[in-house]
Design a protein around this motif. Structure first.
Motif, PDB file in Angstrom:
ATOM      1  N   LEU A 194     -12.103  -0.328  -2.803  1.00 53.90           N
ATOM      2  CA  LEU A 194     -10.703   0.389  -2.426  1.00 53.90           C
ATOM      3  C   LEU A 194     -10.028   0.764  -3.619  1.00 53.90           C
ATOM      4  CD1 LEU A 194      -9.368   0.680   0.446  1.00 53.90           C
ATOM      5  CD2 LEU A 194      -8.224  -1.291   0.015  1.00 53.90           C
ATOM      6  N   LYS A 195      -9.433   1.758  -3.700  1.00 57.35           N
ATOM      7  CA  LYS A 195      -8.670   2.364  -4.732  1.00 57.35           C
ATOM      8  C   LYS A 195      -7.377   1.596  -4.836  1.00 57.35           C
ATOM      9  CE  LYS A 195     -10.139   7.308  -4.692  1.00 57.35           C
ATOM     10  NZ  LYS A 195      -9.795   8.702  -4.533  1.00 57.35           N
ATOM     11  N   TYR A 196      -6.882   0.864  -6.092  1.00 57.65           N
ATOM     12  CA  TYR A 196      -6.014   0.384  -6.341  1.00 57.65           C
ATOM     13  C   TYR A 196      -5.429   0.399  -7.656  1.00 57.65           C
ATOM     14  CZ  TYR A 196      -8.699  -3.175  -8.898  1.00 57.65           C
ATOM     15  OH  TYR A 196      -9.443  -3.698  -9.752  1.00 57.65           O
ATOM     16  N   GLU A 197      -4.099  -0.170  -7.876  1.00 58.84           N
ATOM     17  CA  GLU A 197      -3.760  -0.319  -9.126  1.00 58.84           C
ATOM     18  C   GLU A 197      -3.064  -1.810  -9.672  1.00 58.84           C
ATOM     19  OE1 GLU A 197      -3.831   1.866 -12.009  1.00 58.84           O
ATOM     20  OE2 GLU A 197      -4.507   3.774 -10.647  1.00 58.84           O
ATOM     21  N   LEU A 198      -3.260  -2.172 -10.790  1.00 56.42           N
ATOM     22  CA  LEU A 198      -2.588  -3.605 -11.040  1.00 56.42           C
ATOM     23  C   LEU A 198      -1.454  -3.234 -11.853  1.00 56.42           C
ATOM     24  CD1 LEU A 198      -5.621  -5.782 -12.262  1.00 56.42           C
ATOM     25  CD2 LEU A 198      -4.208  -5.996 -10.293  1.00 56.42           C
ATOM     26  N   ILE A 199      -0.258  -3.775 -11.296  1.00 51.24           N
ATOM     27  CA  ILE A 199       1.131  -3.663 -12.032  1.00 51.24           C
ATOM     28  C   ILE A 199       1.426  -5.007 -12.708  1.00 51.24           C
ATOM     29  CG2 ILE A 199       1.690  -1.775 -10.457  1.00 51.24           C
ATOM     30  CD1 ILE A 199       3.647  -3.670  -8.817  1.00 51.24           C
TER      31      ILE A 199
ATOM     32  N   HIS B 224       3.943   0.141   2.427  1.00 49.97           N
ATOM     33  CA  HIS B 224       3.424  -0.319   3.546  1.00 49.97           C
ATOM     34  C   HIS B 224       2.785  -1.693   3.482  1.00 49.97           C
ATOM     35  CE1 HIS B 224       3.761   3.529   6.009  1.00 49.97           C
ATOM     36  NE2 HIS B 224       3.717   3.945   4.606  1.00 49.97           N
ATOM     37  N   THR B 225       2.906  -2.379   4.503  1.00 55.22           N
ATOM     38  CA  THR B 225       2.216  -3.988   4.295  1.00 55.22           C
ATOM     39  C   THR B 225       1.561  -4.051   5.590  1.00 55.22           C
ATOM     40  OG1 THR B 225       4.005  -5.107   4.836  1.00 55.22           O
ATOM     41  CG2 THR B 225       3.356  -4.935   2.432  1.00 55.22           C
ATOM     42  N   PHE B 226       0.388  -4.767   5.712  1.00 52.53           N
ATOM     43  CA  PHE B 226      -0.299  -4.867   7.211  1.00 52.53           C
ATOM     44  C   PHE B 226      -0.400  -6.232   7.495  1.00 52.53           C
ATOM     45  CE2 PHE B 226      -2.631  -1.383   4.521  1.00 52.53           C
ATOM     46  CZ  PHE B 226      -1.668  -0.426   4.619  1.00 52.53           C
ATOM     47  N   MET B 227      -0.224  -6.323   8.697  1.00 56.23           N
ATOM     48  CA  MET B 227      -0.621  -7.887   9.376  1.00 56.23           C
ATOM     49  C   MET B 227      -1.783  -7.486  10.306  1.00 56.23           C
ATOM     50  SD  MET B 227       2.178  -9.532   8.001  1.00 56.23           S
ATOM     51  CE  MET B 227       2.524 -10.638   9.191  1.00 56.23           C
ATOM     52  N   LYS B 228      -2.715  -8.574  10.257  1.00 53.55           N
ATOM     53  CA  LYS B 228      -3.756  -8.651  11.435  1.00 53.55           C
ATOM     54  C   LYS B 228      -3.005  -9.377  12.477  1.00 53.55           C
ATOM     55  CE  LYS B 228      -8.421  -9.251  11.748  1.00 53.55           C
ATOM     56  NZ  LYS B 228      -8.926 -10.413  12.444  1.00 53.55           N
TER      57      LYS B 228
ATOM     58  N   VAL C 231      -1.572  -6.459  -7.161  1.00 50.96           N
ATOM     59  CA  VAL C 231      -2.220  -5.206  -6.757  1.00 50.96           C
ATOM     60  C   VAL C 231      -1.390  -4.324  -5.763  1.00 50.96           C
ATOM     61  CG1 VAL C 231      -3.999  -4.608  -4.951  1.00 50.96           C
ATOM     62  CG2 VAL C 231      -4.654  -6.303  -6.696  1.00 50.96           C
ATOM     63  N   VAL C 232      -1.420  -2.990  -6.025  1.00 55.78           N
ATOM     64  CA  VAL C 232      -0.938  -1.965  -5.277  1.00 55.78           C
ATOM     65  C   VAL C 232      -2.091  -1.009  -4.835  1.00 55.78           C
ATOM     66  CG1 VAL C 232       0.689  -0.267  -5.145  1.00 55.78           C
ATOM     67  CG2 VAL C 232       1.343  -2.016  -6.315  1.00 55.78           C
TER      68      VAL C 232
ATOM     69  N   SER D 108       0.847  -1.455  -0.074  1.00 61.45           N
ATOM     70  CA  SER D 108       0.143  -0.123   0.028  1.00 61.45           C
ATOM     71  C   SER D 108       0.764   1.111  -0.063  1.00 61.45           C
ATOM     72  CB  SER D 108      -0.784   0.120   1.237  1.00 61.45           C
ATOM     73  OG  SER D 108      -1.476   1.322   1.291  1.00 61.45           O
ATOM     74  N   LEU D 109       0.399   2.310  -0.726  1.00 60.61           N
ATOM     75  CA  LEU D 109       1.282   3.554  -0.772  1.00 60.61           C
ATOM     76  C   LEU D 109       1.047   4.353   0.390  1.00 60.61           C
ATOM     77  CD1 LEU D 109       0.792   4.750  -4.546  1.00 60.61           C
ATOM     78  CD2 LEU D 109       2.506   3.402  -3.443  1.00 60.61           C
ATOM     79  N   HIS D 110       0.017   3.959   1.446  1.00 60.47           N
ATOM     80  CA  HIS D 110      -0.283   4.970   2.535  1.00 60.47           C
ATOM     81  C   HIS D 110      -0.433   3.852   3.617  1.00 60.47           C
ATOM     82  CE1 HIS D 110      -1.103   8.416   0.002  1.00 60.47           C
ATOM     83  NE2 HIS D 110      -1.720   7.707  -0.825  1.00 60.47           N
ATOM     84  N   SER D 111      -0.177   4.520   4.910  1.00 70.79           N
ATOM     85  CA  SER D 111      -0.392   3.786   5.953  1.00 70.79           C
ATOM     86  C   SER D 111      -1.696   3.562   6.433  1.00 70.79           C
ATOM     87  CB  SER D 111       0.358   4.605   7.307  1.00 70.79           C
ATOM     88  OG  SER D 111       0.288   3.992   8.342  1.00 70.79           O
ATOM     89  N   LEU D 112      -1.763   2.404   7.296  1.00 71.62           N
ATOM     90  CA  LEU D 112      -3.140   2.283   7.810  1.00 71.62           C
ATOM     91  C   LEU D 112      -3.485   3.228   8.968  1.00 71.62           C
ATOM     92  CD1 LEU D 112      -5.411   0.123   7.787  1.00 71.62           C
ATOM     93  CD2 LEU D 112      -4.113  -1.353   9.066  1.00 71.62           C
TER      94      LEU D 112
END
Length: 209
Positions: free
Chosen positions: A145-150, A112-116, A155-156, A21-25
């Motif tokens: 959710l806003k995203y882009e495919l690269i 950023h990446t997110f862990m639960k 998914v980003v 993710s380009l932005h923090s959670l």
């Protein structure tokens, strides 16, 4: 050169199994520090996670070592959304600066990446977002959710922090969004005469106190 290759190889592996993710959670006011997370944790797959408090902040200095002893350094922050706990991981730019020049760094976009976090004690249980299920969910409903495919159909996420938090409130418990839990046990001090003492100790990096 070997260190630089190991670093970027590891980042590729870690992000390849997560959803960047380009932005923090979280915003800074959303974060908190839990001392129970501090320490060295190991999984049955011989992965090692090290957490230490980052001076003058609610953040953690995180070092992840995979089973092949490739290491990555991150800044980690904990936060809660509803009654759920999440860990936000972001690459530590210090190592990037040490092992690459400015022109190369200009071509890197840290994510950023997110862990639960299911629980911390007595066993640390963390779930990473599943890239395949996340991609399928967003393709089925692009308005989630806003995203882009690269390249490689990856998914980003480009959504804002506020949008990410709302998404987690509504969908974090959806089946498959987060993968199976990684279970880690706190690593006790290794006795020198134990057979696996050297193999474990050489994978541990001395962290600030």
């Amino acid at each position: 050169m070997k260190t630089k290759k190991a670093l970027f190889y590891l980042l590729a592996v870690v992000l390849g199994g997560c959803v960047p993710s380009l932005h923090s959670l979280f915003t800074e006011k959303d974060t908190y520090f839990d001392p129970q997370l501090v320490g060295i944790w190991t999984s049955s797959d011989k992965e090692i996670w090290q957490f230490a408090k980052k001076p003058d902040s609610n953040s953690y200095e995180v070092i992840y070592t995979d089973k092949d002893e490739n290491r990555g350094s991150f800044v980690g922050t904990l936060g809660k959304i509803n009654d759920m706990t999440f860990l936000d991981l972001f690459p530590d730019n210090t190592l990037m600066e040490i092992h690459s020049n400015g022109f190369y760094q200009a071509h890197l976009v840290p994510a950023h990446t997110f862990m639960k976090i299911e629980q911390i004690q007595p066993v640390l249980k963390m779930r990473a977002m599943g890239p395949d299920n996340t991609r399928d969910m967003l393709k089925n409903d692009p308005n989630l959710l806003k995203y882009e495919l690269i390249e490689d159909n990856r998914v980003v996420i480009t959504a804002s922090t506020q949008q990410l938090q709302q998404f987690m409130k509504e969908h974090a418990n959806d089946k498959g969004l987060f993968g199976d839990p990684t279970e880690l046990k706190r690593l006790e001090p290794v006795e020198p005469n134990k057979p696996d003492a050297n193999s474990v100790s050489k994978k541990i990096i001395e962290m600030p106190t």
